[in-house]
Scaffold this motif. Structure first.
Motif, PDB file in Angstrom:
ATOM      1  N   SER A   5      35.315 -47.341 105.701  1.00 55.25           N
ATOM      2  CA  SER A   5      35.077 -45.911 105.498  1.00 55.25           C
ATOM      3  C   SER A   5      35.161 -45.541 104.018  1.00 55.25           C
ATOM      4  O   SER A   5      34.689 -44.500 103.603  1.00 55.25           O
ATOM      5  N   LEU A   6      35.788 -46.403 103.226  1.00 58.56           N
ATOM      6  CA  LEU A   6      35.944 -46.128 101.790  1.00 58.56           C
ATOM      7  C   LEU A   6      34.597 -46.217 101.068  1.00 58.56           C
ATOM      8  O   LEU A   6      33.908 -47.220 101.157  1.00 58.56           O
ATOM      9  N   LEU A   7      34.255 -45.157 100.371  1.00 56.15           N
ATOM     10  CA  LEU A   7      32.989 -45.136  99.634  1.00 56.15           C
ATOM     11  C   LEU A   7      33.261 -45.552  98.192  1.00 56.15           C
ATOM     12  O   LEU A   7      33.929 -44.838  97.447  1.00 56.15           O
ATOM     13  N   THR A   8      32.755 -46.720  97.824  1.00 58.48           N
ATOM     14  CA  THR A   8      33.001 -47.218  96.468  1.00 58.48           C
ATOM     15  C   THR A   8      31.914 -46.735  95.519  1.00 58.48           C
ATOM     16  O   THR A   8      30.725 -46.849  95.808  1.00 58.48           O
ATOM     17  N   ILE A   9      32.366 -46.201  94.397  1.00 58.84           N
ATOM     18  CA  ILE A   9      31.439 -45.686  93.387  1.00 58.84           C
ATOM     19  C   ILE A   9      31.675 -46.448  92.087  1.00 58.84           C
ATOM     20  O   ILE A   9      32.780 -46.482  91.580  1.00 58.84           O
ATOM     21  N   SER A  10      30.637 -47.099  91.579  1.00 60.86           N
ATOM     22  CA  SER A  10      30.757 -47.800  90.298  1.00 60.86           C
ATOM     23  C   SER A  10      30.233 -46.927  89.190  1.00 60.86           C
ATOM     24  O   SER A  10      29.190 -46.290  89.331  1.00 60.86           O
ATOM     25  N   MET A  11      30.954 -46.905  88.077  1.00 58.41           N
ATOM     26  CA  MET A  11      30.436 -46.208  86.896  1.00 58.41           C
ATOM     27  C   MET A  11      30.255 -47.258  85.818  1.00 58.41           C
ATOM     28  O   MET A  11      31.224 -47.907  85.436  1.00 58.41           O
ATOM     29  N   ILE A  12      29.028 -47.459  85.353  1.00 58.53           N
ATOM     30  CA  ILE A  12      28.878 -48.422  84.276  1.00 58.53           C
ATOM     31  C   ILE A  12      28.221 -47.773  83.056  1.00 58.53           C
ATOM     32  O   ILE A  12      27.353 -46.919  83.157  1.00 58.53           O
ATOM     33  N   GLY A  13      28.692 -48.189  81.902  1.00 56.16           N
ATOM     34  CA  GLY A  13      28.183 -47.621  80.662  1.00 56.16           C
ATOM     35  C   GLY A  13      28.912 -48.258  79.495  1.00 56.16           C
ATOM     36  O   GLY A  13      30.064 -48.694  79.632  1.00 56.16           O
ATOM     37  N   LYS A  14      28.232 -48.319  78.373  1.00 54.85           N
ATOM     38  CA  LYS A  14      28.803 -48.937  77.179  1.00 54.85           C
ATOM     39  C   LYS A  14      30.057 -48.193  76.715  1.00 54.85           C
ATOM     40  O   LYS A  14      30.256 -47.034  77.091  1.00 54.85           O
ATOM     41  N   SER A  15      30.841 -48.846  75.886  1.00 58.44           N
ATOM     42  CA  SER A  15      32.012 -48.174  75.330  1.00 58.44           C
ATOM     43  C   SER A  15      31.555 -46.920  74.585  1.00 58.44           C
ATOM     44  O   SER A  15      30.627 -46.970  73.781  1.00 58.44           O
ATOM     45  N   GLY A  16      32.180 -45.792  74.916  1.00 61.46           N
ATOM     46  CA  GLY A  16      31.839 -44.536  74.240  1.00 61.46           C
ATOM     47  C   GLY A  16      30.735 -43.749  74.925  1.00 61.46           C
ATOM     48  O   GLY A  16      30.372 -42.659  74.483  1.00 61.46           O
ATOM     49  N   SER A  17      30.202 -44.272  76.046  1.00 60.07           N
ATOM     50  CA  SER A  17      29.108 -43.559  76.711  1.00 60.07           C
ATOM     51  C   SER A  17      29.607 -42.329  77.470  1.00 60.07           C
ATOM     52  O   SER A  17      28.817 -41.440  77.800  1.00 60.07           O
ATOM     53  N   GLY A  18      30.910 -42.295  77.775  1.00 64.03           N
ATOM     54  CA  GLY A  18      31.457 -41.084  78.407  1.00 64.03           C
ATOM     55  C   GLY A  18      32.004 -41.272  79.815  1.00 64.03           C
ATOM     56  O   GLY A  18      32.122 -40.296  80.550  1.00 64.03           O
ATOM     57  N   LYS A  19      32.378 -42.506  80.180  1.00 64.99           N
ATOM     58  CA  LYS A  19      32.893 -42.759  81.533  1.00 64.99           C
ATOM     59  C   LYS A  19      34.208 -42.004  81.787  1.00 64.99           C
ATOM     60  O   LYS A  19      34.351 -41.304  82.781  1.00 64.99           O
ATOM     61  N   THR A  20      35.154 -42.175  80.854  1.00 60.59           N
ATOM     62  CA  THR A  20      36.459 -41.550  81.037  1.00 60.59           C
ATOM     63  C   THR A  20      36.326 -40.020  81.011  1.00 60.59           C
ATOM     64  O   THR A  20      36.955 -39.323  81.800  1.00 60.59           O
ATOM     65  N   LEU A 123      36.804 -44.604  92.696  1.00 62.82           N
ATOM     66  CA  LEU A 123      36.092 -44.635  91.405  1.00 62.82           C
ATOM     67  C   LEU A 123      36.845 -45.589  90.494  1.00 62.82           C
ATOM     68  O   LEU A 123      38.072 -45.668  90.550  1.00 62.82           O
ATOM     69  N   THR A 124      36.129 -46.303  89.656  1.00 61.94           N
ATOM     70  CA  THR A 124      36.811 -47.250  88.769  1.00 61.94           C
ATOM     71  C   THR A 124      36.482 -46.951  87.314  1.00 61.94           C
ATOM     72  O   THR A 124      35.323 -46.762  86.964  1.00 61.94           O
ATOM     73  N   ASP A 125      37.530 -46.873  86.495  1.00 57.31           N
ATOM     74  CA  ASP A 125      37.329 -46.682  85.061  1.00 57.31           C
ATOM     75  C   ASP A 125      37.675 -47.997  84.368  1.00 57.31           C
ATOM     76  O   ASP A 125      38.649 -48.650  84.723  1.00 57.31           O
ATOM     77  N   TYR A 126      36.871 -48.408  83.422  1.00 57.49           N
ATOM     78  CA  TYR A 126      37.166 -49.664  82.739  1.00 57.49           C
ATOM     79  C   TYR A 126      36.735 -49.561  81.293  1.00 57.49           C
ATOM     80  O   TYR A 126      36.090 -48.597  80.880  1.00 57.49           O
ATOM     81  N   ARG A 127      37.121 -50.548  80.505  1.00 60.71           N
ATOM     82  CA  ARG A 127      36.724 -50.494  79.095  1.00 60.71           C
ATOM     83  C   ARG A 127      35.276 -50.985  78.969  1.00 60.71           C
ATOM     84  O   ARG A 127      34.946 -52.124  79.307  1.00 60.71           O
ATOM     85  N   GLY A 128      34.433 -50.081  78.489  1.00 60.88           N
ATOM     86  CA  GLY A 128      33.007 -50.364  78.406  1.00 60.88           C
ATOM     87  C   GLY A 128      32.689 -51.472  77.418  1.00 60.88           C
ATOM     88  O   GLY A 128      31.595 -52.040  77.438  1.00 60.88           O
ATOM     89  N   GLY A 129      33.669 -51.796  76.545  1.00 57.18           N
ATOM     90  CA  GLY A 129      33.491 -52.875  75.584  1.00 57.18           C
ATOM     91  C   GLY A 129      33.127 -54.177  76.277  1.00 57.18           C
ATOM     92  O   GLY A 129      32.478 -55.056  75.692  1.00 57.18           O
ATOM     93  N   LEU A 130      33.520 -54.281  77.543  1.00 55.07           N
ATOM     94  CA  LEU A 130      33.226 -55.504  78.302  1.00 55.07           C
ATOM     95  C   LEU A 130      31.731 -55.765  78.414  1.00 55.07           C
ATOM     96  O   LEU A 130      31.298 -56.907  78.556  1.00 55.07           O
ATOM     97  N   LEU A 131      30.957 -54.678  78.349  1.00 54.68           N
ATOM     98  CA  LEU A 131      29.504 -54.847  78.501  1.00 54.68           C
ATOM     99  C   LEU A 131      28.879 -55.524  77.292  1.00 54.68           C
ATOM    100  O   LEU A 131      27.811 -56.112  77.393  1.00 54.68           O
ATOM    101  N   SER A 132      29.540 -55.402  76.126  1.00 55.46           N
ATOM    102  CA  SER A 132      28.886 -55.936  74.932  1.00 55.46           C
ATOM    103  C   SER A 132      29.653 -57.106  74.316  1.00 55.46           C
ATOM    104  O   SER A 132      29.419 -57.482  73.177  1.00 55.46           O
TER     105      SER A 132
END
Ligand SMILES: Nc1nc2c(ncn2[C@@H]2O[C@H](COP(=O)(O)OP(=O)(O)OP(=O)(O)O)[C@@H](O)[C@H]2O)c(=O)[nH]1
Ligand SMILES: [Mg+2]
Length: 383
Positions: A5-20, A123-132
């Motif tokens: 029943s848990l709805l998982t939402i991913s937020m992806i974006g580069k560091s500084g894109s505005g996730k937090t 919802l998950t918040d992570y460090r976007g630096g991981l993308l680059s």
């Protein structure tokens, strides 16, 4: 077992894109204020009992709701962003996210007739630096977190991709740099893999962030940011190109939305000395207000629920078919075994029907009362 029943939402974006900051907008809209429909229905969010971090301490869930809200208060925009003082000087900008965090919320619909429905989301918040990150500098922790992001992506029914609106505007005439600066080069690779192995219908929301900035020229802002949204679509080229196929053959939904976590007229955008990058600060005594972040959430959840309802309906039909099949095959010798099987199936069908009622109750409100919120959302991939 994973909670379905848990709805998982991913937020992806580069560091500084505005996730937090987007989480700050979600906190503002749903946890602190509640979003109102046209006839008085309210959609709000509370701390969830599904949250493994707080469940152990409080089975009743009452304290849980409070602790999660307190936990989330750290996402208040004034804390995560530089603020201009009364003297006009700009304070120190907050650093990016250093640690991955999973946020569990219950999204609650309260209808004017007193009816309630609820859906747990993560919802998950992570460090976007991981993308680059460079592969030759990657650490064990990085690898673990990258894996968590990917796992999360594969189990998500909603994927929110954040692209920095200021950078889209800055590099509007240079596709190569635009992809690089917004992280779209890596996002394309990641989402290409998700699209290939997708096991479910996904709602993909492309969110253009920071649209309040005065560094975005008027011609890109015109007509509800039409050209800026077009630029965003072109930048996640692979996703855009495949969107029609994914819509038709895998039931995916694609949409693009311009959004701001702090509101028009509330920011100051300045160049980082010695670089070609900009940073933003909140203007002195600005009335900070998200715009369209509520729309992103409402549209995506409504769409995911519509998909779920379809699936539940299918399962109910299958259940009914199996029951009548068993009934037909019942005879004097197998009657008791078949009856217990039918009982089991009937129980299953009842659970599915409860789920169906919950989803359709939530959906009817989201369709009837909140339709106004979907206007800034542009669909793509349909033809
Ligand atoms: N003007 C404006 N600036 C924003 C907005 N959202 C984010 N920013 C600016 O962008 C900066 C970075 O935003 P974050 O939300 O911290 O970015 P992030 O994606 O979480 O970055 P990492 O944690 O490093 O991955 C903020 O400190 C603000 O200066 C917005 O809606 N409007
Ligand atoms: Mg962050």
């Amino acid at each position: 077992m994973r909670d379905t029943s848990l709805l998982t939402i991913s937020m992806i974006g580069k560091s500084g894109s505005g996730k937090t900051m987007m989480l700050g907008g979600i906190f503002d809209a749903f946890v602190e204020n509640g979003v109102e429909g046209k006839n008085g229905a309210v959609i709000s969010a509370t701390g969830s009992l599904k949250d493994p971090l707080f469940r152990e301490n409080d089975e009743s869930g009452i304290m849980n709701g409070l602790t999660v809200a307190q936990h989330l208060a750290k996402y208040k925009r004034e804390r995560t962003m530089a603020v201009q003082g009364r003297d006009g000087k700009i304070g120190k900008a907050a650093a990016g996210t250093v640690e991955m965090a999973h946020i569990h919320l219950d999204l609650n619909v309260d209808k004017p007739n007193g009816e309630q429905a609820s859906l747990p989301i993560k919802l998950t918040d992570y460090r976007g630096g991981l993308l680059s990150i460079d592969s030759d500098r990657i650490t064990e922790t990085d690898i673990g977190e990258c894996r968590a992001i990917t796992d999360n992506l594969f189990e998500s029914e909603i994927i929110i991709v954040l692209l920095d609106g200021i950078m889209l505007a800055q590099y509007r005439d240079n596709a190569f740099m635009r992809k690089k600066k917004t992280g779209a080069d890596r996002i394309n690779v990641l989402l290409n893999a998700v699209m290939k192995d997708s096991r479910r219908a996904v709602t993909l929301m492309l969110v253009v962030t920071k649209v309040d900035s005065d560094k975005i020229p008027d011609d890109l802002k015109r007509d509800n940011y039409k050209e800026l949204c077009n630029l965003a679509c072109e930048t996640v080229e692979c996703v855009y190109k495949k969107s029609r196929i994914m819509t038709q053959s895998r039931d995916w939904t694609f949409a693009v939305v311009p959004a701001t976590a702090i509101g028009e007229g509330n920011s100051i955008t300045q160049c980082v000395p010695g670089s070609d990058e900009y940073y933003c600060a909140i203007r002195n005594s600005a009335d900070v207000k998200q715009n369209n972040i509520d729309a992103v959430m409402l549209y995506a959840v409504r769409n995911a629920l519509t998909q779920r309802l379809r699936l539940v309906d299918k399962e109910i039909t299958q259940c009914e078919r199996s029951i009548s099949d068993k009934c037909r095959k019942m005879n004097l010798f197998n009657a008791s075994a078949v009856r217990s099987f039918i009982n089991e199936l009937s129980g299953e069908k009842e659970d599915l029907s409860d789920l169906r009622n919950e989803y359709s109750s939530m959906l009817s409100a989201m369709n009837e009362e909140f339709s106004g919120y979907y206007e800034p959302v542009r669909r793509f991939g349909m033809n």
